[in-house]
Write an enzyme that holds these catalytic residues in place. Structure first.
Site, mmCIF file in Angstrom:
data_model
loop_
_atom_site.group_PDB
_atom_site.id
_atom_site.type_symbol
_atom_site.label_atom_id
_atom_site.label_comp_id
_atom_site.label_asym_id
_atom_site.label_seq_id
_atom_site.Cartn_x
_atom_site.Cartn_y
_atom_site.Cartn_z
ATOM 1 N N GLU A 534 0.861 -1.169 0.000
ATOM 2 C CA GLU A 534 0.000 0.000 0.000
ATOM 3 C C GLU A 534 0.900 1.221 0.000
ATOM 4 O OE1 GLU A 534 -2.912 0.417 3.155
ATOM 5 O OE2 GLU A 534 -3.532 2.407 2.445
ATOM 6 N N ASN A 595 -3.932 5.286 -2.130
ATOM 7 C CA ASN A 595 -5.262 5.711 -1.649
ATOM 8 C C ASN A 595 -5.787 6.865 -2.518
ATOM 9 O OD1 ASN A 595 -5.693 4.266 1.127
ATOM 10 N ND2 ASN A 595 -3.553 4.929 1.080
ATOM 11 N N GLU A 627 -7.305 2.271 -3.663
ATOM 12 C CA GLU A 627 -8.008 2.097 -2.384
ATOM 13 C C GLU A 627 -8.999 3.239 -2.194
ATOM 14 O OE1 GLU A 627 -5.832 1.126 1.086
ATOM 15 O OE2 GLU A 627 -4.901 -0.640 0.155
ATOM 16 N N ASP A 656 -11.697 0.310 1.106
ATOM 17 C CA ASP A 656 -10.904 0.548 2.314
ATOM 18 C C ASP A 656 -11.810 0.653 3.535
ATOM 19 O OD1 ASP A 656 -8.613 0.975 3.700
ATOM 20 O OD2 ASP A 656 -8.033 2.798 2.627
ATOM 21 N N GLU A 720 -6.669 -5.438 7.960
ATOM 22 C CA GLU A 720 -5.784 -4.301 8.235
ATOM 23 C C GLU A 720 -5.436 -4.216 9.706
ATOM 24 O OE1 GLU A 720 -6.380 -0.398 5.839
ATOM 25 O OE2 GLU A 720 -8.325 -0.968 6.668
HETATM 26 P P1 C2E Z 1 -5.546 3.918 5.592
HETATM 27 O O1 C2E Z 1 -5.766 3.905 4.143
HETATM 28 O O2 C2E Z 1 -6.504 3.129 6.413
HETATM 29 O O3 C2E Z 1 -4.078 3.471 5.835
HETATM 30 C C1 C2E Z 1 -3.708 2.628 6.823
HETATM 31 C C2 C2E Z 1 -3.141 3.399 7.958
HETATM 32 O O4 C2E Z 1 -2.976 2.546 9.079
HETATM 33 C C3 C2E Z 1 -1.763 3.985 7.680
HETATM 34 O O5 C2E Z 1 -1.635 5.170 8.416
HETATM 35 C C4 C2E Z 1 -0.849 2.947 8.291
HETATM 36 O O6 C2E Z 1 0.423 3.472 8.647
HETATM 37 C C5 C2E Z 1 -1.640 2.557 9.494
HETATM 38 N N1 C2E Z 1 -1.321 1.204 9.979
HETATM 39 C C6 C2E Z 1 -0.881 0.130 9.255
HETATM 40 N N2 C2E Z 1 -0.733 -0.948 10.045
HETATM 41 C C7 C2E Z 1 -1.083 -0.551 11.291
HETATM 42 C C8 C2E Z 1 -1.096 -1.231 12.565
HETATM 43 O O7 C2E Z 1 -0.796 -2.405 12.703
HETATM 44 N N3 C2E Z 1 -1.480 -0.492 13.634
HETATM 45 C C9 C2E Z 1 -1.811 0.809 13.511
HETATM 46 N N4 C2E Z 1 -2.164 1.477 14.591
HETATM 47 N N5 C2E Z 1 -1.796 1.486 12.334
HETATM 48 C C10 C2E Z 1 -1.424 0.787 11.238
HETATM 49 P P2 C2E Z 1 -1.131 6.467 7.720
HETATM 50 O O8 C2E Z 1 -0.050 6.151 6.763
HETATM 51 O O9 C2E Z 1 -0.892 7.453 8.791
HETATM 52 O O10 C2E Z 1 -2.377 6.905 6.861
HETATM 53 C C11 C2E Z 1 -3.520 7.334 7.458
HETATM 54 C C12 C2E Z 1 -4.611 7.537 6.458
HETATM 55 O O11 C2E Z 1 -4.276 8.608 5.583
HETATM 56 C C13 C2E Z 1 -4.796 6.354 5.536
HETATM 57 O O12 C2E Z 1 -5.570 5.410 6.141
HETATM 58 C C14 C2E Z 1 -5.395 6.981 4.355
HETATM 59 O O13 C2E Z 1 -6.779 7.081 4.543
HETATM 60 C C15 C2E Z 1 -4.819 8.366 4.340
HETATM 61 N N6 C2E Z 1 -3.775 8.430 3.314
HETATM 62 C C16 C2E Z 1 -2.479 8.028 3.397
HETATM 63 N N7 C2E Z 1 -1.840 8.276 2.248
HETATM 64 C C17 C2E Z 1 -2.729 8.819 1.399
HETATM 65 C C18 C2E Z 1 -2.681 9.265 0.031
HETATM 66 O O14 C2E Z 1 -1.657 9.192 -0.649
HETATM 67 N N8 C2E Z 1 -3.811 9.774 -0.496
HETATM 68 C C19 C2E Z 1 -4.942 9.831 0.222
HETATM 69 N N9 C2E Z 1 -6.021 10.324 -0.361
HETATM 70 N N10 C2E Z 1 -5.044 9.423 1.495
HETATM 71 C C20 C2E Z 1 -3.948 8.919 2.082
HETATM 72 CA CA CA Z 2 -5.788 2.571 2.611
HETATM 73 CA CA CA Z 3 -7.799 1.366 5.869
#
Ligand code: C2E
Ligand code: CA
Ligand code: CA
Length: 766
Positions: A534, A595, A627, A656, A720
């Site tokens: 991802e 995403n 996603e 997602d 996830e």
């Molecule tokens: P998401 O799509 O649900 O991404 C998964 C998030 O959960 C990611 O946080 C990831 O680092 C985190 N995660 C993965 N495994 C675990 C785990 O075992 N425990 C916990 N506590 N967290 C875990 P991240 O990278 O901070 O991203 C947060 C949200 O930001 C994402 O949720 C997504 O909705 C958004 N996002 C991230 N990158 C992009 C992007 O390029 N474009 C868009 N539109 N949204 C993004």
């Molecule tokens: Ca995602």
């Molecule tokens: Ca997610």
């Protein structure tokens, strides 16, 4: 006004001049016996002719509206008839001279037609009445006035003529009677006209021509036949003179309206009718006396009815007034769209509460409203706001006052604690509101998320401080991700930057290339093998270090900057994945998954952007997975079309955060998804086997249901947020084969990912 300067005096002067000349002649007639008496009969036809011409001139040259024109046309005809009738009488006078003539029938008929025409014209003048109640009252008023005044005139003017010996021809009596009716009718009607198409003073002048007839009658009854000559020479020409004056009034009319209608006339009439009543009671009654008594009784009855009608009308007016006051009060204190209290009422109540006690407020901001409004239109946006208001009203209940502050900002003023009761905790209301938003709202089945800040101000503390605290807490809630509430506490950081500031910084950061992509492996649970990644964006901030997307994605979405940012993520993820495929061969990765926000899907160029990214990086379409969240794909036909187009190109889609919305099932059927990602919230604690724990049971039930549903629909699943091996084991038991989470691998920079893939290739080779 140009018409005013042109309004001619000449008709008035001529008619008055004729009257004066005949008055002088009459004086000579009585003193030195000048001229034949028949001369007196010329005054009336002369002046009536002038009045008729005056009205004709008015109709021809003055700017009149339709109704006024009609009225004055009738007046031309009325004066015309009078001219003809009195001309015939004058002819008879000269023929029969020196004997005074009795009125020839054709002359009486023409004159009668003149009076009738004038009466008809008066009747047709509209009153300008609005309600039917008012019409009723006016009709009664006018009947009372007509009967009352008519009775007086009848008793003192007409009755003596009728009952005195036959010197009076039936024609003359009829004519005088008709002019009485015209006079009284006109006066009573004019009293009630509130301006309008025909000048009020002009109407009054026309109406008072009837008084001339009354004067004539009085003169004749008192003087008998000798009264005829002065009446003809001096009094009757005054009627056309009044007509000419009326024409002039109409000419210079300013069309002024809305004078108050007369209210005292009926009372005057009631008093007036008593005079002949008292006069007839002592004597022996003739039939005309009886008529007077009957008229008095009728007037009394009408007055009673009128009072009743007026009473009802007043009651109605009072009710209406009260209702409109209440409406006005409601309008200034409530929001027009949602019907919630508005900012003004909120501040008023809050100030009042703070003056004597603690006050707690919830500040509520919708997270995705701008996207809905921009992409689906204001109509859908409005409906959504109404639905949100409905939720706030229902969840707040008696515990507080829900408010729309403006735009997509809402608030709840928590009710002051009852006398000895405990205060309602703001947290409970906040949680109820958030819970209500887990399902779709409004008839468009939209998902909304709210961020809620809670703050409490002590009694006597300034309102604006409390408001600012709530704002800070709300901002903190937004930072923690969607659908959160946060209570303000002292020392809570002021937001580093507001939405707008952050927007400006983001713009700069995009141009400066401060964004990088981290990759988090998606792993086969049984073997630990990486099957995909991802792509998660990171902001490598020059001073703040690595900034989480949770902090800036909302601002990027709000400002629209998510579109260029998302384009960069898409392009970079495709480029990186294509590079890995070239380096490690086609078996190394099945997919790269960036995403995509709702806002991007609404960009008309989105499909083209994806196609171009694939073409230019050489990544096969079937290696790209987008996603998307449920709320993003539930955004109407335009988004749906884009998704189907991409599906047709071979690009896959993953849903997602699956399971957090309620519409998942129907969504899966209409939307070309290939993968569902079980939301972390169902994975958290799934490994705990607390007997009887409803929460754990529920999570397992959802995880199992999602797996079965996906299996039935032929979709792949990814679990996830796996943070330990027990979770992985439990998920495998439930049928999950792919997972993602810190336990398996954290998101990492591309270089780390390259090393991981290299070591995996080496192990496979070994
Ligand atoms: P998401 O799509 O649900 O991404 C998964 C998030 O959960 C990611 O946080 C990831 O680092 C985190 N995660 C993965 N495994 C675990 C785990 O075992 N425990 C916990 N506590 N967290 C875990 P991240 O990278 O901070 O991203 C947060 C949200 O930001 C994402 O949720 C997504 O909705 C958004 N996002 C991230 N990158 C992009 C992007 O390029 N474009 C868009 N539109 N949204 C993004
Ligand atoms: Ca995602
Ligand atoms: Ca997610």
């Amino acid at each position: 006004m140009t018409t005013e300067t042109r309004a001619p005096w000449r008709y008035v002067l001529v008619t008055l001049g004729v009257t004066v000349v005949f008055t002088v002649w009459y004086l000579l007639y009585v003193t030195v016996g000048a001229g034949p008496a028949a001369l007196a009969y010329l005054a009336m036809p002369l002046t009536a002719a002038v009045a008729s011409v005056a009205a004709l001139d008015l109709v021809r040259r003055a700017p009149l509206n339709r109704l006024a024109r009609r009225f004055w046309r009738f007046m031309i005809v009325a004066f015309g008839f009078l001219t003809a009738g009195y001309t015939l009488l004058a002819v008879a006078a000269f023929q029969q001279s020196p004997v005074l003539p009795s009125m020839p029938v054709p002359a009486a008929a023409l004159a009668g037609a003149g009076f009738l025409t004038a009466m008809w014209a008066m009747i047709r003048v509209p009153l300008g009445v609005s309600s039917s109640g008012e019409r009723w009252r006016q009709w009664l008023d006018r009947s009372i006035a007509f009967l009352g005044c008519g009775t007086v005139l009848f008793h003192f003017g007409l009755a003596p003529l009728i009952t005195s010996a036959g010197a009076w021809t039936a024609q003359a009596i009829t004519l005088i009677g008709m002019s009485f009716a015209l006079a009284v009718g006109a006066v009573t009607k004019v009293a009630y006209i509130r301006g309008g198409p025909i000048d009020r003073s002009a109407l009054r002048l026309i109406g008072s021509t009837g008084l001339v007839a009354a004067a004539t009658a009085v003169l004749m009854t008192t003087a008998g036949e000798p009264g005829t000559i002065p009446a003809q020479a001096m009094i009757m020409p005054l009627a056309p003179a009044l007509g000419a004056l009326a024409v002039r009034r109409q000419w210079i009319s300013t069309g002024e309206r809305s004078r108050r209608a007369n209210t005292w006339l009926p009372y005057l009439a009631v008093a007036a009718v008593d005079v002949p009543l008292i006069a007839v009671i002592p004597g022996s009654l003739t039939w005309t006396d009886r008529l007077v008594i009957v008229a008095s009784v009728i007037v009394t009855a009408l007055v009673t009815v009128r009072q009743f009608v007026a009473f009802r009308e007043n009651a109605r007016l009072l009710r209406e007034k009260r209702a409109s006051e209440e409406r006005l009060q409601h309008e200034v204190s409530h929001d027009g769209l949602t019907g919630l209290a508005n900012r003004a009422l909120y501040r008023e109540r809050l100030a009042a509460q703070l003056a004597s006690a603690d006050a707690t407020v919830l500040l509520i901001d919708l997270d995705d409203f701008k996207t809905v409004n921009d992409s689906l239109g204001h109509d859908v946006g409005d409906r959504l706001l109404i639905a949100v208001a409905e939720v706030l009203r229902a969840e707040t209940g008696a515990d507080g006052l829900p408010v729309r502050l403006g735009g997509d900002e809402f608030a709840v003023l928590v009710a002051a604690p009852a006398a000895e009761g405990r205060p309602v905790p703001g947290e409970a209301i906040a949680q109820r509101i958030l819970d209500a938003f887990t399902g779709p709202v409004s008839e468009h089945q939209l998902l909304v998320h709210a961020s809620i800040g809670i703050a409490t101000g002590a009694a006597g503390s300034p309102l604006d401080r409390l408001q600012r605290d709530a704002d800070v807490a709300m901002y903190a809630a937004k930072q923690r991700g969607k659908a959160n509430w946060v209570r303000y506490h002292d020392g809570m950081q002021q937001p580093v930057s507001t939405h707008a500031q952050l927007g400006g910084e983001l713009r700069r950061a995009i141009d400066a290339g401060e964004f990088a992509i981290f990759y988090q492996p998606i792993v086969a649970l049984a073997t630990g093998r990486v099957v995909g990644v991802e792509a998660l964006v990171r902001w490598l901030h020059p001073t703040r270090g690595v900034v989480s997307p949770a902090e800036f994605i909302p601002a990027a979405e709000g400002t629209g900057l998510i579109v260029p940012l998302g384009r960069f993520v898409l392009r970079e993820a495709c480029r990186q994945a294509a590079a890995w495929l070239t380096e490690f061969g086609p078996e190394v990765l099945q997919k790269v998954a960036p995403n995509v926000s709702a806002r991007q899907l609404h960009d008309p160029d989105f499909v083209q952007d994806v196609r171009a990214a694939l073409a230019e990086t050489g990544l096969p379409a079937d290696r790209l997975v987008l996603e998307l969240t449920e709320s993003a794909v539930l955004r109407g036909p335009m988004v749906s079309r884009a998704l189907h187009e991409l599906h047709a190109c071979g690009v896959r889609m993953a849903l997602d955060d699956f399971g957090t919305g309620e519409s998942s099932l129907s969504l899966l059927r209409s939307f070309p998804a290939s993968i569902v990602k079980l939301d972390k919230s169902f994975v958290d604690g799934i490994e705990l086997d607390e007997p009887g724990s409803a929460a754990a049971d529920a999570r397992q039930a959802v995880a199992r249901a999602v797996q079965q549903l996906a299996g039935a629909l032929g979709l792949a699943t990814v679990a996830e947020g796996i943070e330990n091996q027990e979770q992985a084991d439990r998920l495998m038991l439930l049928g999950y084969s792919l997972g993602q989470g810190y336990h398996l691998a954290r998101p990492m920079p591309a270089a780390d990912m390259t090393r991981l893939l290299a070591s995996q290739r080496d192990r496979a080779a070994a």
